[in-house]
Design an enzyme around this catalytic site. Structure first.
Site, mmCIF file in Angstrom:
data_model
loop_
_atom_site.group_PDB
_atom_site.id
_atom_site.type_symbol
_atom_site.label_atom_id
_atom_site.label_comp_id
_atom_site.label_asym_id
_atom_site.label_seq_id
_atom_site.Cartn_x
_atom_site.Cartn_y
_atom_site.Cartn_z
ATOM 1 N N ASP A 147 0.816 -1.221 0.000
ATOM 2 C CA ASP A 147 0.000 0.000 0.000
ATOM 3 C C ASP A 147 0.847 1.267 0.000
ATOM 4 O OD1 ASP A 147 -2.094 -1.710 0.058
ATOM 5 O OD2 ASP A 147 -2.745 -1.257 2.097
ATOM 6 N N ARG A 228 -0.527 4.113 17.287
ATOM 7 C CA ARG A 228 -0.837 5.107 16.263
ATOM 8 C C ARG A 228 -0.580 6.551 16.712
ATOM 9 N NH1 ARG A 228 0.353 1.418 13.599
ATOM 10 N NH2 ARG A 228 -1.086 0.151 12.372
ATOM 11 N N ASP A 257 -7.693 2.881 12.243
ATOM 12 C CA ASP A 257 -6.426 3.613 12.226
ATOM 13 C C ASP A 257 -6.520 4.966 11.547
ATOM 14 O OD1 ASP A 257 -5.090 1.754 13.694
ATOM 15 O OD2 ASP A 257 -4.130 0.769 11.998
ATOM 16 N N SER A 309 -3.226 -9.906 7.253
ATOM 17 C CA SER A 309 -2.870 -8.506 7.492
ATOM 18 C C SER A 309 -2.369 -8.428 8.921
ATOM 19 C CB SER A 309 -4.094 -7.603 7.305
ATOM 20 O OG SER A 309 -3.786 -6.280 7.670
#
Length: 533
Positions: A147, A228, A257, A309
């Site tokens: 990504d 995060r 996220d 993932s």
């Protein structure tokens, strides 16, 4: 891609002595029926505000969806459109048939010249304004995966910007950090900035959550949720250092996220623009991303085969996707990476002593360690004994349910030790209020509101009530389980001379009779009413 929209009667500035005609807006097309001059028309785009440059000359060309279209090419394109798209495209054909020549780009004059001349670099980005607007410099949260590797050329192509990749080392492992600079620059980034945030992550984010007892929906120890904000905070710092006017991330529009990153950006620098490609581009999945990467000469280390993932940091490793998307499926044994199967763990238990000072872990087996070092050693020990595996279905912030499997070996050991020490040092009322607030604390962290004033105020409360939470806890680790072997604290509220079954000087058992009569009075009165006494 930016679509032009009609804005009533726009103001037109003409490079010449007269204004001739009115612009026509039709979906992705902007037409201006005049000739032999440049006109600059104010317009809106789906991204950042920019200008539409309309250039007319003697050729029979037009622009549809930012692509120069000739009369011949329009016939080919028309065959590929859906019924609804054809209706809009008919307007293009009509303009060509009327010998009208129009070229439109979302750019300034320099960007227009570049677009019309077709000058692009090897990654497909234009040397000027992008297809969606213009940004100067963007700091991208970069992992080196599919990504974010694709996002680099996409940002350059769509926003005509310099891309500075940023990677935070929060304990994801050496393998994930290897070769990142080479990958980033090969994708078109100007540089890669790497910051070691492990100590800050554990000290300023993990340990406060641990002290608060924050657990989301009974099981989740908030591994990704805590990581995060520390990453996003560092991105804001890097943006200031390099003079960037925007930040970008690779979070999808379905997950938590995106909220966690952007709420941190808002809290620390509300002037930064935020670009979230997954909410803008036409890439719909891994297949599209791989094709885009090939088209822009970006090498990506993935295959078309379905994979998990994963998100890893010093606190945990999460697994999502693949067979886990069906909650009825049991996780495969070879999926786990931080912990062994409890069935394969050693047949002998291992004891560990955790030292805690005012609610914060400080030592392991009597040895004082830095926050990151302490957690690293406990991950190794706990993983060896199969500690900290959690399989759960959780409620995402955006409304849907998701299934994830988490490995948190060292974190589970620390969480257990902290709760056991609390049982010695906190009184009943304080513990009940703390547990109630811990639920809200966990919800705020999960939702990305780390820099929210409410969480910060709650953290001040947690710090105050754990001032006497000092001591040590010894735990027994055996085949995936944790048992408490010992609890000790100089501030313990446990008194053996009071709790003993033997009579003592402080507690007189006869006093209990009066207490029970008073404590049970409401119950007794209600029963008397019901019986008519």
């Amino acid at each position: 891609m930016a679509q032009l929209q009609a804005i009533g009667a726009p103001k037109i500035s003409v490079h010449g002595s007269r204004i001739c005609g009115t612009p026509t807006y039709r979906d992705n097309l902007c037409c201006f029926k005049q000739s032999n001059f440049h006109q600059e028309v104010g317009a809106r785009s789906s991204g950042f505000c920019s200008n539409v440059i309309i250039h007319q000359n003697s050729q029979k060309t037009c622009v549809y969806r930012n692509q120069v279209v000739t009369q011949k090419k329009s016939k080919q394109i028309g065959k590929l459109l859906s019924a609804s798209e054809k209706r809009s495209f008919l307007h293009v054909r009509r303009q060509l048939n009327r010998n009208t020549t129009i070229q439109c780009v979302l750019a300034g004059e320099k960007g227009a010249d570049t677009m019309l001349s077709g000058k692009t670099d090897i990654h497909g980005s234009h040397n000027g304004c992008g297809l969606r607007g213009k940004l100067n410099k963007v700091v991208l949260a970069y992992s080196g995966g599919l990504d974010t590797s694709v996002i680099v050329p996409w940002l350059r192509e769509n926003y005509g910007c310099e891309v500075v990749c940023f990677t935070a080392d929060v304990g994801q492992g050496v393998m994930e950090m290897d070769g990142l600079e080479r990958k980033a620059k090969a994708s078109g980034a100007s540089q890669l900035v790497v910051k070691d945030l492990k100590e800050e992550f554990v000290r300023d984010y993990i340990f406060p959550c641990l002290r608060a007892g924050a657990v989301y929906e009974r099981k989740y120890l908030l591994g990704t949720s805590m990581a995060r904000p520390v990453i996003a905070k560092a991105m804001v710092d890097v943006a200031k250092e390099v003079g960037a006017d925007a930040v970008s991330h690779g979070c999808t529009g379905k997950g938590n996220d995106q909220v966690r990153f952007e709420l941190t950006f808002f809290a620390l620098n509300p002037e930064l623009k935020v670009v979230a490609p997954w909410r803008e581009w036409e890439i719909t999945g891994r297949e599209d991303a791989i094709e885009y990467a090939k088209k822009h000469n970006v090498s990506v280390p993935v295959s078309r085969k379905s994979i998990y993932s994963r998100d890893r940091n010093l606190w945990h490793l999460s697994h999502e996707g693949d067979i886990l998307e069906d909650p009825a499926n049991e996780p495969k044994k070879d999926m786990y990476m931080m912990s062994v199967d409890p069935e394969d763990a050693p047949n002998q238990p291992e004891y560990v002593e955790i030292g805690i000072n005012s609610g914060i872990p400080v030592s392991l087996n009597g040895k004082e360690l830095s926050p990151a070092s302490l957690l690293t050693e406990l991950n190794d020990i706990g993983g060896k004994h199969g500690i900290g595996r959690v399989d759960m279905v959780e409620n995402r912030l955006v409304g849907m349910k998701s299934r994830g499997v988490y490995e948190t070996p060292g974190g589970t050991i620390l969480w257990t030790a902290a709760r056991e020490l609390e049982s010695l040092t906190l009184d009943r009322e304080t513990m009940q209020v703390k547990d109630m607030l811990a639920l809200k604390y966990a919800e705020l962290v999960y939702a990305g509101r780390w820099f929210d004033s409410l969480r910060q105020s709650m953290d001040a409360f947690m710090e105050k009530i754990t001032e006497t939470m000092t001591g040590s806890v010894t735990l027994k680790l055996y085949k995936g389980s944790i048992s408490v072997a010992s609890r000790k604290s100089p501030y313990s509220l446990y008194r053996e001379d009071i709790s003993s079954f033997e009579n003592g000087l402080i507690y007189n058992q006869a006093d209990a009779a009066g207490f029970i009569r008073l404590y049970g009075l409401p119950t007794r009165v209600r029963a008397m009413l019901e019986r008519g006494i």
